[in-house]
Write a protein that holds these residues in place. Structure first.
Motif, PDB file in Angstrom:
ATOM      1  N   ALA A 101      -2.483  -4.346  -5.106  1.00  9.55           N
ATOM      2  CA  ALA A 101      -1.321  -5.286  -5.678  1.00  9.55           C
ATOM      3  C   ALA A 101      -0.280  -5.289  -6.282  1.00  9.55           C
ATOM      4  O   ALA A 101       0.481  -5.618  -6.859  1.00  9.55           O
ATOM      5  CB  ALA A 101      -2.851  -5.426  -7.254  1.00  9.55           C
ATOM      6  N   SER A 102       0.436  -4.159  -6.160  1.00  7.42           N
ATOM      7  CA  SER A 102       1.722  -4.264  -6.231  1.00  7.42           C
ATOM      8  C   SER A 102       1.988  -3.350  -4.741  1.00  7.42           C
ATOM      9  O   SER A 102       1.951  -3.108  -4.147  1.00  7.42           O
ATOM     10  CB  SER A 102       1.501  -2.770  -7.732  1.00  7.42           C
ATOM     11  OG  SER A 102       1.641  -1.297  -6.674  1.00  7.42           O
ATOM     12  N   LEU A 103       3.735  -3.005  -5.193  1.00  8.73           N
ATOM     13  CA  LEU A 103       4.067  -3.012  -4.066  1.00  8.73           C
ATOM     14  C   LEU A 103       3.695  -0.994  -3.801  1.00  8.73           C
ATOM     15  O   LEU A 103       4.881  -0.255  -2.597  1.00  8.73           O
ATOM     16  CB  LEU A 103       5.657  -2.843  -3.469  1.00  8.73           C
ATOM     17  CG  LEU A 103       6.396  -4.598  -3.766  1.00  8.73           C
ATOM     18  CD1 LEU A 103       7.897  -4.700  -4.201  1.00  8.73           C
ATOM     19  CD2 LEU A 103       5.996  -4.929  -2.454  1.00  8.73           C
ATOM     20  N   ASN A 128      -1.015  -5.599   3.179  1.00  5.89           N
ATOM     21  CA  ASN A 128       0.430  -6.906   2.370  1.00  5.89           C
ATOM     22  C   ASN A 128       0.326  -6.805   0.638  1.00  5.89           C
ATOM     23  O   ASN A 128      -0.755  -7.398   0.608  1.00  5.89           O
ATOM     24  CB  ASN A 128       0.583  -7.928   3.329  1.00  5.89           C
ATOM     25  CG  ASN A 128      -0.001  -7.543   5.138  1.00  5.89           C
ATOM     26  OD1 ASN A 128       1.617  -6.567   5.395  1.00  5.89           O
ATOM     27  ND2 ASN A 128      -0.829  -7.582   5.713  1.00  5.89           N
ATOM     28  N   GLU A 129       1.112  -6.489   0.577  1.00  4.10           N
ATOM     29  CA  GLU A 129       0.905  -6.709  -0.457  1.00  4.10           C
ATOM     30  C   GLU A 129       1.224  -8.090  -0.823  1.00  4.10           C
ATOM     31  O   GLU A 129       2.021  -8.801  -0.550  1.00  4.10           O
ATOM     32  CB  GLU A 129       2.348  -6.303  -1.299  1.00  4.10           C
ATOM     33  CG  GLU A 129       2.711  -6.159  -2.571  1.00  4.10           C
ATOM     34  CD  GLU A 129       3.595  -7.645  -2.989  1.00  4.10           C
ATOM     35  OE1 GLU A 129       3.943  -7.859  -2.604  1.00  4.10           O
ATOM     36  OE2 GLU A 129       3.034  -7.883  -4.899  1.00  4.10           O
ATOM     37  N   GLY A 130       0.600  -8.710  -2.233  1.00  2.00           N
ATOM     38  CA  GLY A 130      -0.251  -9.819  -2.322  1.00  2.00           C
ATOM     39  C   GLY A 130      -0.779 -10.968  -2.061  1.00  2.00           C
ATOM     40  O   GLY A 130      -0.442 -11.980  -2.208  1.00  2.00           O
ATOM     41  N   SER A 131      -1.173 -10.344  -0.689  1.00  2.97           N
ATOM     42  CA  SER A 131      -2.314 -10.838   0.084  1.00  2.97           C
ATOM     43  C   SER A 131      -3.554 -10.410   0.509  1.00  2.97           C
ATOM     44  O   SER A 131      -3.566  -9.534   0.562  1.00  2.97           O
ATOM     45  CB  SER A 131      -1.223 -11.502   1.450  1.00  2.97           C
ATOM     46  OG  SER A 131      -0.531 -10.545   2.451  1.00  2.97           O
ATOM     47  N   LYS A 132      -4.054 -11.184   1.784  1.00  6.93           N
ATOM     48  CA  LYS A 132      -4.853 -10.213   2.230  1.00  6.93           C
ATOM     49  C   LYS A 132      -5.113  -9.833   3.069  1.00  6.93           C
ATOM     50  O   LYS A 132      -4.307  -9.927   3.970  1.00  6.93           O
ATOM     51  CB  LYS A 132      -6.464 -11.322   2.505  1.00  6.93           C
ATOM     52  CG  LYS A 132      -7.053 -12.989   1.208  1.00  6.93           C
ATOM     53  CD  LYS A 132      -8.547 -13.507   1.869  1.00  6.93           C
ATOM     54  CE  LYS A 132      -8.384 -14.260   0.256  1.00  6.93           C
ATOM     55  NZ  LYS A 132      -9.627 -15.800   1.612  1.00  6.93           N
ATOM     56  N   ALA A 133      -6.223  -8.502   3.165  1.00  4.92           N
ATOM     57  CA  ALA A 133      -6.012  -7.593   3.929  1.00  4.92           C
ATOM     58  C   ALA A 133      -5.726  -7.912   5.608  1.00  4.92           C
ATOM     59  O   ALA A 133      -6.820  -9.151   5.879  1.00  4.92           O
ATOM     60  CB  ALA A 133      -6.564  -6.681   4.072  1.00  4.92           C
TER      61      ALA A 133
END
Lengths: 118, 109
Positions: free
Chosen positions: A72-74, A51-56
């Motif tokens: 790190a990005s969309l 998920n972008e911006g959060s932990k996998a």
């Protein structure tokens, strides 16, 4: 349909090295990407949800310290296989989730990375 | 019981034949359904989505039966190039896709 690229397409490395695989959505933004592994003649196995911006989010049995995921990005998610060993040799495939106007989610797959660890 | 089940096959059919695959799923809350095609040593490619009303794309017809929790894929007038593994994909309420093991189709001359 949407395009997802993956790089490299194949890699051969020595045991103990780390390998980084990139997954890019080329013509859409993907807040969610998925990483799969497929052994010969077996089904795709989901390793983790990125998920972008959060932990996998890792599936049961997948070591998060061994398979590092960064979203790190969309349009970019990376999978790093740390200290690779021969048993990590596999076909690694990413997919990116694209949401259409009717809110239907569709998965578009990258071409895969064939990893061989000697 | 596995979340998504498919008969692995292989289905071995002559050119021109009609062949059908079924896929059953266990999560009644599943939201969306797809058929993918995977050629040997390649990534899966979306073949078609499966809607409640069913949908048809040329020689391919997909149907959904929510009551019995299965989806089907019908291929008419099989071509040699249809030989591949057909993957059933079900998205649950969390939109995390679950794949079946795939059904292998071999179309011979």
């Amino acid at each position: 349909g949407a395009v997802v690229s993956q790089h490299p397409s194949w890699v051969i490395c020595k045991s103990g090295t780390s390998v980084k695989i990139e997954c890019r959505s080329l013509d859409f933004q993907a807040t969610t990407m998925f990483w799969y592994r497929q052994f010969p003649k077996q089904s795709l196995m989901l390793m983790a949800t990125s998920n972008e911006g959060s932990k996998a989010t890792y599936e049961q049995g997948v070591e998060k310290d061994k398979f590092l995921i960064n979203h790190a990005s969309l349009t970019l998610s990376t999978l790093t296989v740390t200290s690779a060993h021969p048993e990590d040799s596999s076909f690694y495939i990413c997919s990116a989730r694209s949401q259409s106007r009717d809110s239907t989610d569709t998965q578009y797959f990258g071409p895969g990375t064939r990893l061989t660890v000697l | 019981r596995k979340e998504v089940e498919q008969d692995p096959g292989p289905f071995n059919v002559p050119e021109g034949a009609t062949v059908a695959f079924n896929c059953t799923y266990s999560n009644s809350a599943s939201q969306s359904f797809f058929w993918y095609r995977q050629d040997c040593r390649k990534e899966p490619k979306l073949l078609m989505s499966v809607y409640s009303s069913g949908n048809e794309d040329g020689r391919f017809t997909a149907q959904l039966n929510r009551a019995s929790q299965y989806i089907s894929l019908l291929i008419r007038d099989s071509k040699l190039s249809d030989s591949a593994t057909y993957l059933c994909v079900v998205n649950g309420g969390s939109y995390i896709p679950t794949f079946g093991r795939g059904t292998s189709l071999i179309v011979h001359p």
